[in-house]
Design a protein around this motif. Sequence first.
Motif, PDB file in Angstrom:
ATOM      1  N   ALA A   1     110.136 -21.425 -61.768  1.00  0.00           N
ATOM      2  CA  ALA A   1     109.189 -20.706 -62.634  1.00  0.00           C
ATOM      3  C   ALA A   1     108.303 -19.781 -61.802  1.00  0.00           C
ATOM      4  N   ARG A   2     107.846 -20.269 -60.633  1.00  0.00           N
ATOM      5  CA  ARG A   2     106.992 -19.423 -59.785  1.00  0.00           C
ATOM      6  C   ARG A   2     107.792 -18.244 -59.228  1.00  0.00           C
ATOM      7  N   PHE A   3     109.063 -18.477 -58.930  1.00  0.00           N
ATOM      8  CA  PHE A   3     109.940 -17.404 -58.468  1.00  0.00           C
ATOM      9  C   PHE A   3     109.927 -16.269 -59.504  1.00  0.00           C
TER      10      PHE A   3
ATOM     11  N   MET B   1      98.567 -22.809 -47.361  1.00  0.00           N
ATOM     12  CA  MET B   1      98.284 -24.061 -48.065  1.00  0.00           C
ATOM     13  C   MET B   1      97.051 -23.913 -48.954  1.00  0.00           C
ATOM     14  N   ASN B   2      96.980 -24.714 -50.004  1.00  0.00           N
ATOM     15  CA  ASN B   2      95.780 -24.778 -50.839  1.00  0.00           C
ATOM     16  C   ASN B   2      94.820 -25.820 -50.266  1.00  0.00           C
ATOM     17  N   LEU B   3      93.571 -25.774 -50.717  1.00  0.00           N
ATOM     18  CA  LEU B   3      92.550 -26.676 -50.166  1.00  0.00           C
ATOM     19  C   LEU B   3      91.955 -27.579 -51.248  1.00  0.00           C
TER      20      LEU B   3
ATOM     21  N   ALA C   1     101.457 -14.126 -56.166  1.00  0.00           N
ATOM     22  CA  ALA C   1     102.914 -14.008 -56.027  1.00  0.00           C
ATOM     23  C   ALA C   1     103.317 -14.415 -54.614  1.00  0.00           C
ATOM     24  N   LYS C   2     104.513 -14.971 -54.482  1.00  0.00           N
ATOM     25  CA  LYS C   2     104.965 -15.391 -53.148  1.00  0.00           C
ATOM     26  C   LYS C   2     105.829 -14.259 -52.585  1.00  0.00           C
ATOM     27  N   CYS C   3     105.164 -13.167 -52.241  1.00  0.00           N
ATOM     28  CA  CYS C   3     105.882 -11.994 -51.728  1.00  0.00           C
ATOM     29  C   CYS C   3     105.556 -11.828 -50.246  1.00  0.00           C
TER      30      CYS C   3
ATOM     31  N   ALA D   1      94.147 -29.824 -46.735  1.00  0.00           N
ATOM     32  CA  ALA D   1      94.994 -28.733 -47.190  1.00  0.00           C
ATOM     33  C   ALA D   1      96.297 -29.332 -47.681  1.00  0.00           C
ATOM     34  N   CYS D   2      96.976 -28.626 -48.604  1.00  0.00           N
ATOM     35  CA  CYS D   2      98.228 -29.179 -49.118  1.00  0.00           C
ATOM     36  C   CYS D   2      99.230 -28.069 -49.393  1.00  0.00           C
ATOM     37  N   GLY D   3     100.497 -28.398 -49.162  1.00  0.00           N
ATOM     38  CA  GLY D   3     101.577 -27.442 -49.416  1.00  0.00           C
ATOM     39  C   GLY D   3     102.895 -28.102 -49.062  1.00  0.00           C
ATOM     40  N   THR D   4     103.971 -27.458 -49.458  1.00  0.00           N
ATOM     41  CA  THR D   4     105.291 -28.034 -49.221  1.00  0.00           C
ATOM     42  C   THR D   4     105.550 -28.298 -47.742  1.00  0.00           C
TER      43      THR D   4
ATOM     44  N   GLU E   1      89.146 -19.576 -50.831  1.00  0.00           N
ATOM     45  CA  GLU E   1      90.360 -19.411 -51.642  1.00  0.00           C
ATOM     46  C   GLU E   1      91.455 -20.368 -51.165  1.00  0.00           C
ATOM     47  N   GLU E   2      92.032 -20.144 -50.001  1.00  0.00           N
ATOM     48  CA  GLU E   2      93.059 -21.068 -49.509  1.00  0.00           C
ATOM     49  C   GLU E   2      93.142 -21.002 -47.993  1.00  0.00           C
ATOM     50  N   MET E   3      94.041 -21.768 -47.426  1.00  0.00           N
ATOM     51  CA  MET E   3      94.150 -21.851 -45.968  1.00  0.00           C
ATOM     52  C   MET E   3      95.565 -21.460 -45.553  1.00  0.00           C
TER      53      MET E   3
ATOM     54  N   PRO F   1      99.459 -20.330 -56.660  1.00  0.00           N
ATOM     55  CA  PRO F   1      99.434 -21.587 -57.423  1.00  0.00           C
ATOM     56  C   PRO F   1     100.392 -22.601 -56.807  1.00  0.00           C
ATOM     57  N   GLY F   2      99.904 -23.359 -55.864  1.00  0.00           N
ATOM     58  CA  GLY F   2     100.749 -24.297 -55.123  1.00  0.00           C
ATOM     59  C   GLY F   2     101.255 -25.418 -56.027  1.00  0.00           C
ATOM     60  N   ILE F   3     102.486 -25.813 -55.810  1.00  0.00           N
ATOM     61  CA  ILE F   3     103.072 -26.902 -56.593  1.00  0.00           C
ATOM     62  C   ILE F   3     102.522 -28.235 -56.086  1.00  0.00           C
ATOM     63  N   THR F   4     102.222 -28.315 -54.803  1.00  0.00           N
ATOM     64  CA  THR F   4     101.590 -29.524 -54.263  1.00  0.00           C
ATOM     65  C   THR F   4     100.179 -29.654 -54.853  1.00  0.00           C
ATOM     66  N   ARG F   5      99.457 -28.553 -54.886  1.00  0.00           N
ATOM     67  CA  ARG F   5      98.115 -28.536 -55.476  1.00  0.00           C
ATOM     68  C   ARG F   5      98.151 -29.045 -56.909  1.00  0.00           C
TER      69      ARG F   5
ATOM     70  N   ASN G   1     102.197 -10.379 -48.563  1.00  0.00           N
ATOM     71  CA  ASN G   1     100.980 -11.195 -48.408  1.00  0.00           C
ATOM     72  C   ASN G   1     100.951 -11.853 -47.038  1.00  0.00           C
ATOM     73  N   TYR G   2     102.119 -12.216 -46.537  1.00  0.00           N
ATOM     74  CA  TYR G   2     102.204 -12.957 -45.273  1.00  0.00           C
ATOM     75  C   TYR G   2     102.145 -11.982 -44.090  1.00  0.00           C
ATOM     76  N   ALA G   3     102.753 -10.803 -44.266  1.00  0.00           N
ATOM     77  CA  ALA G   3     102.680  -9.784 -43.216  1.00  0.00           C
ATOM     78  C   ALA G   3     101.220  -9.414 -42.954  1.00  0.00           C
TER      79      ALA G   3
ATOM     80  N   THR H   1      90.920  -9.744 -45.581  1.00  0.00           N
ATOM     81  CA  THR H   1      91.075 -10.311 -46.924  1.00  0.00           C
ATOM     82  C   THR H   1      92.554 -10.501 -47.196  1.00  0.00           C
ATOM     83  N   ARG H   2      92.931 -11.629 -47.780  1.00  0.00           N
ATOM     84  CA  ARG H   2      94.334 -11.842 -48.120  1.00  0.00           C
ATOM     85  C   ARG H   2      94.711 -11.150 -49.416  1.00  0.00           C
ATOM     86  N   ALA H   3      93.832 -11.259 -50.421  1.00  0.00           N
ATOM     87  CA  ALA H   3      94.215 -10.774 -51.745  1.00  0.00           C
ATOM     88  C   ALA H   3      92.963 -10.399 -52.530  1.00  0.00           C
TER      89      ALA H   3
HETATM   90  C1  LIG Z   1      99.673 -18.866 -49.410  1.00  0.00           C
HETATM   91  C2  LIG Z   1     100.141 -20.230 -49.813  1.00  0.00           C
HETATM   92  N1  LIG Z   1      99.290 -21.038 -50.460  1.00  0.00           N
HETATM   93  C3  LIG Z   1      99.659 -22.270 -50.868  1.00  0.00           C
HETATM   94  C4  LIG Z   1     100.930 -22.741 -50.637  1.00  0.00           C
HETATM   95  C5  LIG Z   1     101.310 -24.115 -51.123  1.00  0.00           C
HETATM   96  O1  LIG Z   1     102.251 -24.020 -52.157  1.00  0.00           O
HETATM   97  P1  LIG Z   1     103.282 -25.207 -52.448  1.00  0.00           P
HETATM   98  O2  LIG Z   1     102.475 -26.432 -52.647  1.00  0.00           O
HETATM   99  O3  LIG Z   1     103.990 -24.779 -53.684  1.00  0.00           O
HETATM  100  O4  LIG Z   1     104.159 -25.282 -51.263  1.00  0.00           O
HETATM  101  C6  LIG Z   1     101.841 -21.947 -49.955  1.00  0.00           C
HETATM  102  C7  LIG Z   1     103.201 -22.426 -49.682  1.00  0.00           C
HETATM  103  O5  LIG Z   1     104.094 -22.179 -50.457  1.00  0.00           O
HETATM  104  C8  LIG Z   1     101.451 -20.651 -49.543  1.00  0.00           C
HETATM  105  O6  LIG Z   1     102.301 -19.861 -48.889  1.00  0.00           O
END
Ligand SMILES: Cc1ncc(COP(=O)(O)O)c(C=O)c1O
Length: 364
Positions: free
Chosen positions: A101-103, A244-246, A203-205, A307-310, A239-241, A265-269, A208-210, A193-195
Motif C-alpha cells: 500500500a505504501r509503495f 527510522m521513526n521516533l 513517499a519512499k523515493c 527509534a523504530c524501523g524495519t 520529525e524522524e531519525m 509513515p513507518g510500518i513499525t511505527r 529524500n535519501y540523496a 531539512t529533509r522534507a
Molecule cells: C525515512 C524513514 N523513516 C522511517 C522508516 C521506518 O519505516 P518502516 O517501519 O516501514 O521500516 C524508514 C524505513 O523504511 C525510513 O526510511
Amino acid sequence: MTTAQKLSFDVQLSDHARTSAEREQVLASPGFGQVFTDHMISIDYTEGRGWHDARLMPYGPLSLDPATSVFHYAQELFEGLKAYRQGNGAIVSFRPYANAARFNTSAARMAMPGLPEDTFVESLELLVQTDREWVPATEGHSLYLRPFMIATQPALGVNYPSKTYKYMVIASPAAAYFGGDKAVSVWLSTEYTRAAPGGTGFAKCGGNYAAAFVAQRQAVEQGCDQVVWLDAHEHRYVEEMGGMNLFFVFGDRLLTPALTGTLLPGITRDSILTLAGDLGLKAEEGRISIEEWQAGCESGELTEVFACGTAAVVTPVGAVKGADRAWTVGDGTQGPVTRRVREELTGIQYGTRPDPHGWVHKLC
Ligand SMILES: Cc1ncc(COP(=O)(O)O)c(C=O)c1O
C-alpha cells in the motif's frame, strides 16, 4: 492503481548460483545490503499496456540507455521489508500488504503507476521461495527485501513523467543494522531539512535519501550516530531519525510525531502504536519540540526515547546533541519500555510470541 490483470511470472533459474559453501560464508557475517541472492524479480510497465513481462531471473546488472529518465530526474521509489526464518521452519514476512500500500502511495506522489498489491506480495513470495536458502537462521538476522521501481523511458523532456517503468525486487541477507540494544547518539539537524509540506517526505523515493546524506555526514562529524530531522518552518519540532521513526516514553505513555505529510509513515511505527495497548501502555501521536525533549529528560518525566524501523527494528536513543545544546536520555542506555517493545515485536516476527493482529505473512 492500474491495470489489475493477473500476471504470470516467467521463471529463469540461474546457472551460476553460489555454492552452499559460498552462501554459508556470506551468512556467517552478512552485514547489511552488501551481498545479494542468486535471483531477482523484474516486471515492466508501458503506458497504455500496463504491467507485462513479469519474470524471476538470475541476479545481475541492468543495461540502460544513458538518457533513461531515472538517471536525470530521479523518478523512482522503493520499499524495504524482511523475510524471517521462524523456529518451525516457516519463512515469513511482516505486514507485506502494508508495504504494498505504501509503495502505491509513493507511486501516486511520484506520478508513477501503481502495482496491484497481490502482484507485489506474489513477487516477494516467488523470490524468497526460490532463494529460501539465503534466509539466515541466526537469531536477529533476516533476508532484507528491496522492491523498487524506476522510470525507464530514454528521454530528457522534463515536463512529463516517463511512459515506461521497471519494477524489481532484490534480496540481501542482513544482520542487525545497528548494534541491537546499544543506544545511539543523535545530531539535531538545524542546517538541513529533509522534507517540507507539499513535498515528498511521506513517499519512499530515493531523492529524500540523496538529500539526507550531507546531514548524516554532518552528524558523524559531530560524533553522533544518526541525524534527527526537525520541521522545515521552525527547526524545533521533531520529525524522524535518519531512516527510522521516533517514540518518546513518558513512564507508561508513548508519544510519536504525527504524520503531517513530511515524515515517512513507518510500518513499525504503526505496529507499535497498536502493540502499546497490548503491553498496557498508552500511545498517542502528537508534537514534541527539542526544548520539550531536553526539559523532559532533565526533569526525569521523559524516561526513554527509541527509534523504530524495519532495518534497525527498535533502537534506543541515549544522547542528543545540537548546535547549541546536548543532553542524555535517562542514563544513556536502553530502558525497560524500549526492551519490552522490541522483544514483543521481534517475538511476533520470529514466531516466538503470538500474533494477535495477523501481521505475519507466510512466504514459504
Ligand atoms: C525515512 C524513514 N523513516 C522511517 C522508516 C521506518 O519505516 P518502516 O517501519 O516501514 O521500516 C524508514 C524505513 O523504511 C525510513 O526510511
